[in-house]
Design a protein around this motif. Sequence first.
Motif, mmCIF file in Angstrom:
data_model
loop_
_atom_site.group_PDB
_atom_site.id
_atom_site.type_symbol
_atom_site.label_atom_id
_atom_site.label_comp_id
_atom_site.label_asym_id
_atom_site.label_seq_id
_atom_site.Cartn_x
_atom_site.Cartn_y
_atom_site.Cartn_z
ATOM 1 N N GLN A 121 -6.222 -1.529 -9.069
ATOM 2 C CA GLN A 121 -5.440 -2.709 -8.689
ATOM 3 C C GLN A 121 -5.230 -2.762 -7.176
ATOM 4 O OE1 GLN A 121 -1.798 -2.239 -10.824
ATOM 5 N NE2 GLN A 121 -2.548 -3.147 -12.732
ATOM 6 N N CYS A 122 -5.115 -1.592 -6.558
ATOM 7 C CA CYS A 122 -4.813 -1.537 -5.134
ATOM 8 C C CYS A 122 -5.947 -2.081 -4.287
ATOM 9 C CB CYS A 122 -4.509 -0.097 -4.729
ATOM 10 S SG CYS A 122 -3.943 0.074 -3.027
ATOM 11 N N ARG A 123 -7.153 -2.039 -4.783
ATOM 12 C CA ARG A 123 -8.280 -2.539 -3.994
ATOM 13 C C ARG A 123 -8.075 -4.020 -3.719
ATOM 14 N NH1 ARG A 123 -14.212 -0.495 -5.278
ATOM 15 N NH2 ARG A 123 -14.295 -0.931 -3.039
ATOM 16 N N GLY A 124 -8.006 -4.367 -2.442
ATOM 17 C CA GLY A 124 -7.769 -5.747 -2.062
ATOM 18 C C GLY A 124 -8.888 -6.282 -1.197
ATOM 19 N N PHE A 125 -8.508 -7.144 -0.261
ATOM 20 C CA PHE A 125 -9.520 -7.762 0.577
ATOM 21 C C PHE A 125 -9.681 -7.048 1.911
ATOM 22 C CE2 PHE A 125 -5.902 -9.474 2.674
ATOM 23 C CZ PHE A 125 -6.310 -9.916 3.920
ATOM 24 N N CYS A 126 -8.871 -6.024 2.194
ATOM 25 C CA CYS A 126 -9.008 -5.330 3.469
ATOM 26 C C CYS A 126 -9.217 -3.836 3.233
ATOM 27 C CB CYS A 126 -7.795 -5.560 4.368
ATOM 28 S SG CYS A 126 -6.265 -4.895 3.739
ATOM 29 N N LEU A 127 -9.765 -3.196 4.228
ATOM 30 C CA LEU A 127 -10.195 -1.814 4.097
ATOM 31 C C LEU A 127 -9.034 -0.863 3.840
ATOM 32 C CD1 LEU A 127 -12.484 0.278 4.340
ATOM 33 C CD2 LEU A 127 -12.050 0.315 6.805
ATOM 34 N N ALA A 131 0.830 -1.204 0.000
ATOM 35 C CA ALA A 131 0.000 0.000 0.000
ATOM 36 C C ALA A 131 0.869 1.260 0.000
ATOM 37 C CB ALA A 131 -0.933 -0.024 1.210
ATOM 38 N N GLN A 132 1.866 1.310 0.863
ATOM 39 C CA GLN A 132 2.742 2.466 0.903
ATOM 40 C C GLN A 132 3.560 2.584 -0.378
ATOM 41 O OE1 GLN A 132 2.788 4.898 3.091
ATOM 42 N NE2 GLN A 132 4.358 5.940 1.885
ATOM 43 N N SER A 133 3.961 1.460 -0.943
ATOM 44 C CA SER A 133 4.732 1.500 -2.193
ATOM 45 C C SER A 133 3.899 2.075 -3.327
ATOM 46 C CB SER A 133 5.215 0.089 -2.550
ATOM 47 O OG SER A 133 6.109 -0.399 -1.567
ATOM 48 N N LEU A 134 2.613 1.731 -3.359
ATOM 49 C CA LEU A 134 1.754 2.267 -4.420
ATOM 50 C C LEU A 134 1.511 3.759 -4.235
ATOM 51 C CD1 LEU A 134 -0.836 -0.591 -4.971
ATOM 52 C CD2 LEU A 134 1.198 -0.041 -6.298
ATOM 53 N N ARG A 135 1.542 4.239 -3.006
ATOM 54 C CA ARG A 135 1.451 5.684 -2.802
ATOM 55 C C ARG A 135 2.684 6.384 -3.367
ATOM 56 N NH1 ARG A 135 -2.357 9.019 -1.533
ATOM 57 N NH2 ARG A 135 -1.760 9.825 0.503
ATOM 58 N N VAL A 174 -8.568 4.905 -2.779
ATOM 59 C CA VAL A 174 -9.345 6.149 -2.819
ATOM 60 C C VAL A 174 -8.407 7.354 -2.737
ATOM 61 C CG1 VAL A 174 -10.903 7.557 -1.419
ATOM 62 C CG2 VAL A 174 -11.522 5.211 -1.994
ATOM 63 N N ALA A 175 -7.360 7.268 -1.920
ATOM 64 C CA ALA A 175 -6.410 8.373 -1.818
ATOM 65 C C ALA A 175 -5.702 8.613 -3.154
ATOM 66 C CB ALA A 175 -5.392 8.083 -0.727
#
Length: 650
Positions: free
Chosen positions: A335-341, A296-300, A348-349
């Motif tokens: 792609q970032c949308r996974g199985f956890c919130l 998640a942080q890498s995609l940011r 969304v960010a």
Amino acid sequence: METSTPPLETQPNHSNTNHSLPAAPASTTTWLWRVLNAPINIGLGSRFKSPVTVKFNKPATIASIVTEAGLPAELAAIVEQVVRATRLWSSERLDVARELAAHFRDGLECGVSASDLQSQFGNAATVAKLIRRARIRCRSVVWHAWRYGLAGLALLLLAYSGLIVRFAVSYPTISRNFLREQNDVVRSTPEDQWAWPVQRAALKELVPYPKLDQSQTDDESEGWWATEKNRVEKDSLAWNQMLAYVESNQAIIEQLHLSANKPMRGVIYGDPIDSPNLPQALGEDVPLIGVLLPQAQSLRTAQRLLTADATVARSRGEADRFTRDILSLVNIAEQCRGFCLIEDLVAVAILTSTFSVVLDTCEDFPSLLTDDQLIAMAHRLASCFGGGTIRFNLNGEKAMAEDMLQRCYSDDGNGDGILTPAGIKMLAENFPTNKLIDDYDLLSHTKTDGVALHVFGPAIMLQAKSRRQTQEAIDQLFAEAAQRHRGPLHSWEQEDQRQGRTKQSSLGNDNSLMSHFSIPNVVFPAFEMCDKAAERFCQLRDGALTAIALELYRRQHGAWPDHLEQLAPGYMPTVPLDRFTGQSLRYRLQDGKPLIYACGFDQQDDGGRGPGIDEYDFHTQVMQKPAKQPAIGEGYDWVLYPRPRKAINR
């Protein structure tokens, strides 16, 4: 002339005095007996011519009482047998002996033979039991309270000992491997369609964004401050730093574009490559709560690099490059949308940043893109996350709670169970502020691995809700979350009133109730805040789509429309809603330029008057409804376009 006192056994027995004692048997004339019965002469001066003699009486015994009564051997034996069988206190046994001796003595004096008295007496054990019961009933209230208190304490200790044994032998039953189930979904797709391995390899070679000075924060050093919140003036120091950052990472940007076109992100959760700090031996047996998400942080970081590249591209008039950056950002977000919130929130960010770039481009570079490029971009933005009103998928959070449940509780085979030692250790390691754990101070490993765990563990087990009750609470919380706030913001209050609900779940809002659940409420997301984040996303997206439609209208008509209804259905299917009021977005011309805004939580149209950028933080404050204090948004509108910014010239 001095006279001597005759020995005790030779003194006459006077029936009118109580001071005579039976003679001591020869066997009892020990040194202690002689000491206790020796006369003591107390000199009291010349006033008394004769010394005073003080004698100690021999303590009465059952044998002495029987002997004094002169009972026959068979009756004496009955008295001794009954008295010993009563198991009373010493003083009480002596009283019983006197009463029995007197009873038999009276019978003998009345002419009843010893054999008849013996036959009429009955069973000695039964008589002893009756006498004991009667004597105990006559004891004091204090003694009875003490007796029952000790009995209760003994029963409590016995019951708690049983709980300790039950607690010590209980263990969790892990029936589902949620992590493996999620990874199996990823593995069902060929690896050449995975985006994350490409992104991971590319970002390892990323040249970091240089700091302008040592006072900058980490976000500022990565360019986030320059490319998303503010307008960077060309040829400034900040611009030159950003330009160098983009140019030195062109190979990385190309790899990100390639990965953005792949259909799946392809993250294997718990992969040692992504989580080097996790013990590799755990593999996919690691709890969901312990899975790290460095992706998640890498995609940011990837999003910030592509945003900076889009900023440079539009300044140079490179429309194709700019469009490619925007479309890649949308694809990476999906792609970032996974199985956890948390992954959905990162997605969304990323899209929120993308909307900001599009809005700035419509304002500062209105002629950059062709009509076809604008239309393609609008269609892509409108379709992201399925379009329309979005809501986050909470299945991952529910799976996390249920995984915690099976790792903390035993399973009796019928859906119920108790909190186990392994469960308390897990709670202490992951949630030290959990009330159930904190109340017993079981936070250190020395305590959770030692005697304290097994001493206090049963108490925690009793205080905690059972496995079945906790599962029912989990189901209730997520069922409520799935049903509430399905519409825009303006319908929330009416919807809650219609359904008889409070703003928060009845379980989630009751701290005293939630303290009895071992799965702490921090596992459950802030449901209403998630819904607000989704609403904020929808409002920003609709503002960007409206800005694109306005630009297309201006190009074809040479002027801005008088009202937004002129855009539908030619430039957009319908006019987007102000999600706070349920009416159309507000629009007016200001200094010859369009102004798009929503009313905000006060639902009052203030003419598009928005607070300055230093007063109003769109990312945190705009969705906060006031409670007791007036919110920062009261008296202001939420200006969507043009986006409030300040110039960076340094």
